[in-house]
Design a protein around this motif. Structure first.
Motif, PDB file in Angstrom:
ATOM      1  N   SER A   1       0.870  -0.964   0.075  1.00  0.00           N
ATOM      2  CA  SER A   1       0.223   0.461  -0.055  1.00  0.00           C
ATOM      3  C   SER A   1       0.792   1.545   0.031  1.00  0.00           C
ATOM      4  O   SER A   1       1.449   1.366   0.407  1.00  0.00           O
ATOM      5  N   SER A   2       0.431   2.149  -1.010  1.00  0.00           N
ATOM      6  CA  SER A   2       1.583   3.121  -0.448  1.00  0.00           C
ATOM      7  C   SER A   2       1.340   4.128   0.019  1.00  0.00           C
ATOM      8  O   SER A   2       2.554   4.943   0.644  1.00  0.00           O
ATOM      9  N   VAL A   3       0.490   4.634   1.114  1.00  0.00           N
ATOM     10  CA  VAL A   3      -0.243   5.059   2.114  1.00  0.00           C
ATOM     11  C   VAL A   3       1.210   4.393   3.189  1.00  0.00           C
ATOM     12  O   VAL A   3       1.835   5.083   4.366  1.00  0.00           O
ATOM     13  N   THR A   4       0.734   3.152   3.714  1.00  0.00           N
ATOM     14  CA  THR A   4       1.249   2.042   4.647  1.00  0.00           C
ATOM     15  C   THR A   4       2.985   2.674   4.444  1.00  0.00           C
ATOM     16  O   THR A   4       3.668   1.813   4.859  1.00  0.00           O
ATOM     17  N   ARG A   5       3.769   2.168   3.205  1.00  0.00           N
ATOM     18  CA  ARG A   5       4.618   1.650   2.816  1.00  0.00           C
ATOM     19  C   ARG A   5       5.438   3.302   2.845  1.00  0.00           C
ATOM     20  O   ARG A   5       6.928   3.580   3.311  1.00  0.00           O
ATOM     21  N   SER A   6       4.445   4.260   2.827  1.00  0.00           N
ATOM     22  CA  SER A   6       4.883   6.047   2.895  1.00  0.00           C
ATOM     23  C   SER A   6       5.342   5.820   4.670  1.00  0.00           C
ATOM     24  O   SER A   6       6.826   6.185   4.734  1.00  0.00           O
TER      25      SER A   6
ATOM     26  N   ILE B   1       6.365   3.367   6.682  1.00  0.00           N
ATOM     27  CA  ILE B   1       7.648   2.142   7.005  1.00  0.00           C
ATOM     28  C   ILE B   1       8.224   2.989   6.850  1.00  0.00           C
ATOM     29  O   ILE B   1       9.332   2.938   7.506  1.00  0.00           O
ATOM     30  N   LEU B   2       8.586   3.639   6.105  1.00  0.00           N
ATOM     31  CA  LEU B   2       9.923   3.918   4.937  1.00  0.00           C
ATOM     32  C   LEU B   2      10.186   5.601   5.993  1.00  0.00           C
ATOM     33  O   LEU B   2      11.928   5.654   6.127  1.00  0.00           O
ATOM     34  N   LYS B   3       9.610   6.068   6.364  1.00  0.00           N
ATOM     35  CA  LYS B   3       9.402   7.419   7.508  1.00  0.00           C
ATOM     36  C   LYS B   3       9.865   7.210   8.542  1.00  0.00           C
ATOM     37  O   LYS B   3      11.119   7.139   9.624  1.00  0.00           O
ATOM     38  N   GLU B   4       9.615   5.548   9.463  1.00  0.00           N
ATOM     39  CA  GLU B   4       9.936   5.650  10.565  1.00  0.00           C
ATOM     40  C   GLU B   4      11.373   4.889  10.508  1.00  0.00           C
ATOM     41  O   GLU B   4      12.132   4.674  11.733  1.00  0.00           O
ATOM     42  N   LEU B   5      11.445   3.879   9.109  1.00  0.00           N
ATOM     43  CA  LEU B   5      13.040   3.499   9.129  1.00  0.00           C
ATOM     44  C   LEU B   5      13.710   4.714   9.362  1.00  0.00           C
ATOM     45  O   LEU B   5      15.161   3.922  10.103  1.00  0.00           O
ATOM     46  N   GLU B   6      13.768   5.339   8.376  1.00  0.00           N
ATOM     47  CA  GLU B   6      14.486   6.751   8.156  1.00  0.00           C
ATOM     48  C   GLU B   6      14.892   7.564   9.780  1.00  0.00           C
ATOM     49  O   GLU B   6      15.596   7.630   9.947  1.00  0.00           O
ATOM     50  N   THR B   7      13.797   7.586  10.726  1.00  0.00           N
ATOM     51  CA  THR B   7      13.916   7.830  11.690  1.00  0.00           C
ATOM     52  C   THR B   7      14.409   6.585  12.851  1.00  0.00           C
ATOM     53  O   THR B   7      15.387   7.449  13.366  1.00  0.00           O
ATOM     54  N   VAL B   8      14.487   5.750  12.844  1.00  0.00           N
ATOM     55  CA  VAL B   8      15.244   4.739  13.612  1.00  0.00           C
ATOM     56  C   VAL B   8      16.911   4.818  12.851  1.00  0.00           C
ATOM     57  O   VAL B   8      17.885   4.838  13.768  1.00  0.00           O
ATOM     58  N   ILE B   9      17.095   5.330  11.727  1.00  0.00           N
ATOM     59  CA  ILE B   9      18.496   5.058  11.645  1.00  0.00           C
ATOM     60  C   ILE B   9      19.007   6.167  11.704  1.00  0.00           C
ATOM     61  O   ILE B   9      20.329   6.279  12.406  1.00  0.00           O
TER      62      ILE B   9
ATOM     63  N   GLU C   1      16.287   6.553  26.047  1.00  0.00           N
ATOM     64  CA  GLU C   1      15.042   5.494  25.592  1.00  0.00           C
ATOM     65  C   GLU C   1      14.339   6.356  24.855  1.00  0.00           C
ATOM     66  O   GLU C   1      13.975   7.138  24.900  1.00  0.00           O
ATOM     67  N   TYR C   2      14.326   6.036  23.420  1.00  0.00           N
ATOM     68  CA  TYR C   2      13.390   6.638  22.172  1.00  0.00           C
ATOM     69  C   TYR C   2      12.707   6.216  20.910  1.00  0.00           C
ATOM     70  O   TYR C   2      13.148   4.539  21.202  1.00  0.00           O
ATOM     71  N   VAL C   3      11.042   6.625  20.973  1.00  0.00           N
ATOM     72  CA  VAL C   3      10.331   5.887  20.202  1.00  0.00           C
ATOM     73  C   VAL C   3      10.655   6.652  18.903  1.00  0.00           C
ATOM     74  O   VAL C   3      10.000   7.713  19.046  1.00  0.00           O
ATOM     75  N   VAL C   4       9.777   6.063  18.108  1.00  0.00           N
ATOM     76  CA  VAL C   4       9.071   6.657  16.732  1.00  0.00           C
ATOM     77  C   VAL C   4       7.032   6.775  16.814  1.00  0.00           C
ATOM     78  O   VAL C   4       7.355   5.656  17.265  1.00  0.00           O
ATOM     79  N   ASP C   5       7.482   8.035  16.504  1.00  0.00           N
ATOM     80  CA  ASP C   5       5.941   8.752  16.689  1.00  0.00           C
ATOM     81  C   ASP C   5       5.072   7.318  15.641  1.00  0.00           C
ATOM     82  O   ASP C   5       5.671   6.783  14.214  1.00  0.00           O
ATOM     83  N   SER C   6       4.086   6.683  15.838  1.00  0.00           N
ATOM     84  CA  SER C   6       3.506   5.710  15.187  1.00  0.00           C
ATOM     85  C   SER C   6       3.342   5.978  13.798  1.00  0.00           C
ATOM     86  O   SER C   6       3.359   5.390  12.840  1.00  0.00           O
ATOM     87  N   MET C   7       3.132   7.227  13.121  1.00  0.00           N
ATOM     88  CA  MET C   7       2.988   7.617  12.239  1.00  0.00           C
ATOM     89  C   MET C   7       4.425   8.136  11.056  1.00  0.00           C
ATOM     90  O   MET C   7       4.297   9.408   9.752  1.00  0.00           O
TER      91      MET C   7
END
Length: 313
Positions: free
Chosen positions: A266-271, A273-281, A292-298
């Motif tokens: 899904s283009s929405v959830t893919r976007s 997922i990629l945002k979360e990945l970039e933030t974690v990196i 301790e850090y968490v990435v926002d669910s959005m």
């Protein structure tokens, strides 16, 4: 109150979880009442408070505590008052640990002060070796747990720490409270699984296959933990005997992989997922962290939790 905790009464247990240190301090005061106020001591209160403390010990092990909470849990986590030597060793170790975290945070995780780590390691080792017989199960667990937190990175910097890293990882794994915190699935907390696997890895790095095999056989005897490894060459945190050894797997065999593929489609959830990945990196994981850090669910932002302490690699 102690009686309710000891009996597992839900309201008391919920309160204890919200204020673990306060609950420990209360029960510790009741248990040690005879030391300073023998005229007020009562055998029934003492015995029921001892039972309550055993319940609280296991609750502490299952909880994520800030450094200062860990420090207080150690002080109150016994049925006797601390000796001055033990109190000084523990206080010095915690003071250095807080200083280490401050340095780590100030440099955004890029600097690990080896001298501070060595000082913390030495204090905790003396505490365990010279005063271990006077420590409660909880105090021994907290000392070994923090000792292992620093022996890991020290052994990564210098092989001279490997022997102690293996010894104390094994001691942590087979301490009573750590054995009670085991994993059967990936989502379980796993003091036992992780410490036993680490001990095997440290022994292997020394070329001590006999030591590694000894730990493997002991880990196999745990009645519940997923640590029934077949070889010292493969000791995952959670070992699934039913998995077949093969070089490639069909993603359809794993519900998590299927769900991820569907979400990525899904283009929405893919976007997201990629945002979360970039933030974690961007957090530069892989070393010790002071927060301790968490990435926002959005995937929009990073939130710092109000938790202090080192994070295991």
């Amino acid at each position: 109150y102690a009686a309710l905790i000891a009996q597992g009464e839900s309201m008391a247990s919920e309160f204890a979880e919200r204020d673990l240190v306060g609950s420990l301090a209360y029960c510790h005061a009741a248990v040690t009442l005879h030391e300073n106020y023998p005229e007020l001591a009562d055998d029934h209160i003492t015995n029921i408070s001892l039972k309550a403390m055993e319940v609280l010990y296991n609750t502490v092990v299952m909880s994520d505590l800030a450094i200062r909470e860990v420090a207080d849990a150690f002080i109150f986590g016994s049925n006797q008052s601390l000796s001055q030597d033990v109190l000084e060793l523990w206080t010095d170790a915690v003071t250095l640990l807080i200083q280490f975290n401050e340095t780590f945070v100030e440099t955004n995780g890029s600097h690990q002060d080896e001298q501070l780590m060595m000082s913390i390691y030495r204090n905790l080792k003396i505490l365990v070796e010279d005063h271990g017989s006077n420590l409660s199960n909880l105090q021994m667990y907290l000392a070994l747990d923090n000792l292992n937190d620093f022996l890991g990175p020290l052994a990564g910097l210098n092989d001279t720490y490997l022997e102690d890293a293996a010894i104390y990882a094994e001691r942590l794994a087979f301490s009573s409270l750590c054995m009670n915190r085991f994993a059967v699935s990936e989502s379980d907390g796993a003091c036992f699984n992780g410490a036993a696997a680490s001990a095997i890895s440290y022994y292997r790095r020394q070329g001590n296959d006999a030591g590694a095999e000894h730990v493997r056989l002991l880990a196999n005897q745990h009645p519940h933990a997923a640590t029934h490894w077949n070889t010292i060459l493969q000791t995952p945190r959670v070992f699934h005997k039913s998995l077949t050894a093969k070089p490639w797997w069909n993603f359809m065999d794993f519900t998590a992989a299927v769900s991820l593929k569907d979400a990525y489609g899904s283009s929405v959830t893919r976007s997201r997922i990629l945002k979360e990945l970039e933030t974690v990196i961007s957090l530069q994981e892989g070393g010790l962290r002071g927060e301790e850090y968490v990435v926002d669910s959005m995937g929009e932002d990073i939130h710092k939790l109000d938790i202090e302490g080192v994070q295991r690699i």
